[in-house]
Scaffold this active site. Structure first.
Site, PDB file in Angstrom:
ATOM      1  N   TYR A  55       0.833  -1.194   0.000  1.00  0.00           N
ATOM      2  CA  TYR A  55       0.000   0.000   0.000  1.00  0.00           C
ATOM      3  C   TYR A  55       0.866   1.242   0.000  1.00  0.00           C
ATOM      4  O   TYR A  55       1.867   1.324   0.718  1.00  0.00           O
ATOM      5  CB  TYR A  55      -0.906   0.025   1.239  1.00  0.00           C
ATOM      6  CG  TYR A  55      -1.807   1.230   1.273  1.00  0.00           C
ATOM      7  CD1 TYR A  55      -2.923   1.305   0.453  1.00  0.00           C
ATOM      8  CD2 TYR A  55      -1.527   2.307   2.108  1.00  0.00           C
ATOM      9  CE1 TYR A  55      -3.746   2.425   0.467  1.00  0.00           C
ATOM     10  CE2 TYR A  55      -2.345   3.423   2.127  1.00  0.00           C
ATOM     11  CZ  TYR A  55      -3.454   3.482   1.305  1.00  0.00           C
ATOM     12  OH  TYR A  55      -4.251   4.586   1.310  1.00  0.00           O
ATOM     13  N   ASN A  89      -7.590  -3.266 -10.010  1.00  0.00           N
ATOM     14  CA  ASN A  89      -6.523  -2.408  -9.493  1.00  0.00           C
ATOM     15  C   ASN A  89      -5.595  -1.981 -10.645  1.00  0.00           C
ATOM     16  O   ASN A  89      -4.402  -2.280 -10.665  1.00  0.00           O
ATOM     17  CB  ASN A  89      -5.753  -3.158  -8.399  1.00  0.00           C
ATOM     18  CG  ASN A  89      -4.886  -2.252  -7.567  1.00  0.00           C
ATOM     19  OD1 ASN A  89      -4.790  -1.058  -7.819  1.00  0.00           O
ATOM     20  ND2 ASN A  89      -4.241  -2.828  -6.572  1.00  0.00           N
ATOM     21  N   TYR A  95       3.090  -3.313 -11.705  1.00  0.00           N
ATOM     22  CA  TYR A  95       3.367  -4.746 -11.627  1.00  0.00           C
ATOM     23  C   TYR A  95       3.766  -5.311 -12.990  1.00  0.00           C
ATOM     24  O   TYR A  95       4.659  -6.156 -13.079  1.00  0.00           O
ATOM     25  CB  TYR A  95       2.151  -5.506 -11.091  1.00  0.00           C
ATOM     26  CG  TYR A  95       1.639  -5.052  -9.753  1.00  0.00           C
ATOM     27  CD1 TYR A  95       2.424  -4.293  -8.881  1.00  0.00           C
ATOM     28  CD2 TYR A  95       0.355  -5.367  -9.346  1.00  0.00           C
ATOM     29  CE1 TYR A  95       1.933  -3.877  -7.652  1.00  0.00           C
ATOM     30  CE2 TYR A  95      -0.139  -4.962  -8.113  1.00  0.00           C
ATOM     31  CZ  TYR A  95       0.659  -4.208  -7.278  1.00  0.00           C
ATOM     32  OH  TYR A  95       0.179  -3.797  -6.072  1.00  0.00           O
ATOM     33  N   ILE A 116       6.896   4.769  -4.549  1.00  0.00           N
ATOM     34  CA  ILE A 116       6.721   4.099  -3.260  1.00  0.00           C
ATOM     35  C   ILE A 116       6.514   2.595  -3.462  1.00  0.00           C
ATOM     36  O   ILE A 116       7.208   1.768  -2.842  1.00  0.00           O
ATOM     37  CB  ILE A 116       5.529   4.691  -2.476  1.00  0.00           C
ATOM     38  CG1 ILE A 116       5.643   6.215  -2.325  1.00  0.00           C
ATOM     39  CG2 ILE A 116       5.364   3.982  -1.135  1.00  0.00           C
ATOM     40  CD1 ILE A 116       6.887   6.694  -1.656  1.00  0.00           C
TER      41      ILE A 116
END
Length: 152
Positions: free
Chosen positions: A92, A130, A137, A102
């Site tokens: 997250y 998502n 990813y 991040i």
């Protein structure tokens, strides 16, 4: 500690992180329209602070000393490999810092931990909706053809 050019640092969770960890994990759970009882918060935090880093681990991402992201991961046996594999369970980043590296910094820190542990594989799941995270990813991992099934 891992550093990226955008002043993102990644470090292990410590006991004094509890309120920030709760804030971040609560937001993560909310993203997936989920919640857990207080007992789960307490047991999860205690497990994350456990003595065995191969058991269950949390890394915190910071920008300018402020926690802005987290990842939970663990190592487990695998019938197809001699070595343990690494499951990245939760990832997250606070919405205010998304797109600033991040998530990538956290995943790369888990990759490094897996390398240090001699684990040949890091894997994770995400929901098909998502889309923003999946863009990252798709750049840093290989999508598999597996579909998850779960006992109702």
């Amino acid at each position: 500690m891992t550093q990226t050019p955008q002043t993102v640092s990644v470090r292990p969770l410590v006991a004094s992180d509890e309120s920030d960890w709760r804030r971040l994990w609560t937001a993560y759970l909310a993203f997936y329209d989920s919640s857990v009882p207080e007992e789960v918060y307490q047991s999860t935090f205690a497990r994350l602070l456990g003595d065995d880093p191969q058991d269950f681990t949390c890394l915190i991402a910071e920008v300018d000393g402020k926690p802005v992201g987290l990842t939970h991961y663990l190592f487990h046996r695998h019938a197809w490999k001699v070595e343990n594999v690494c499951y990245l369970q939760d990832l997250y980043a606070d919405p205010t810092v998304r797109g600033k590296g991040i998530g990538r910094a956290l995943i790369e820190a888990v990759y490094a931990a897996a390398d240090d542990a001699g684990s040949p594989t890091v894997y994770w799941l995400t929901q098909d909706f998502n889309a923003t995270a999946r863009q990252l990813y798709d750049r840093i991992a290989a999508k598999t053809p597996f579909i998850k099934y779960q006992r109702p």
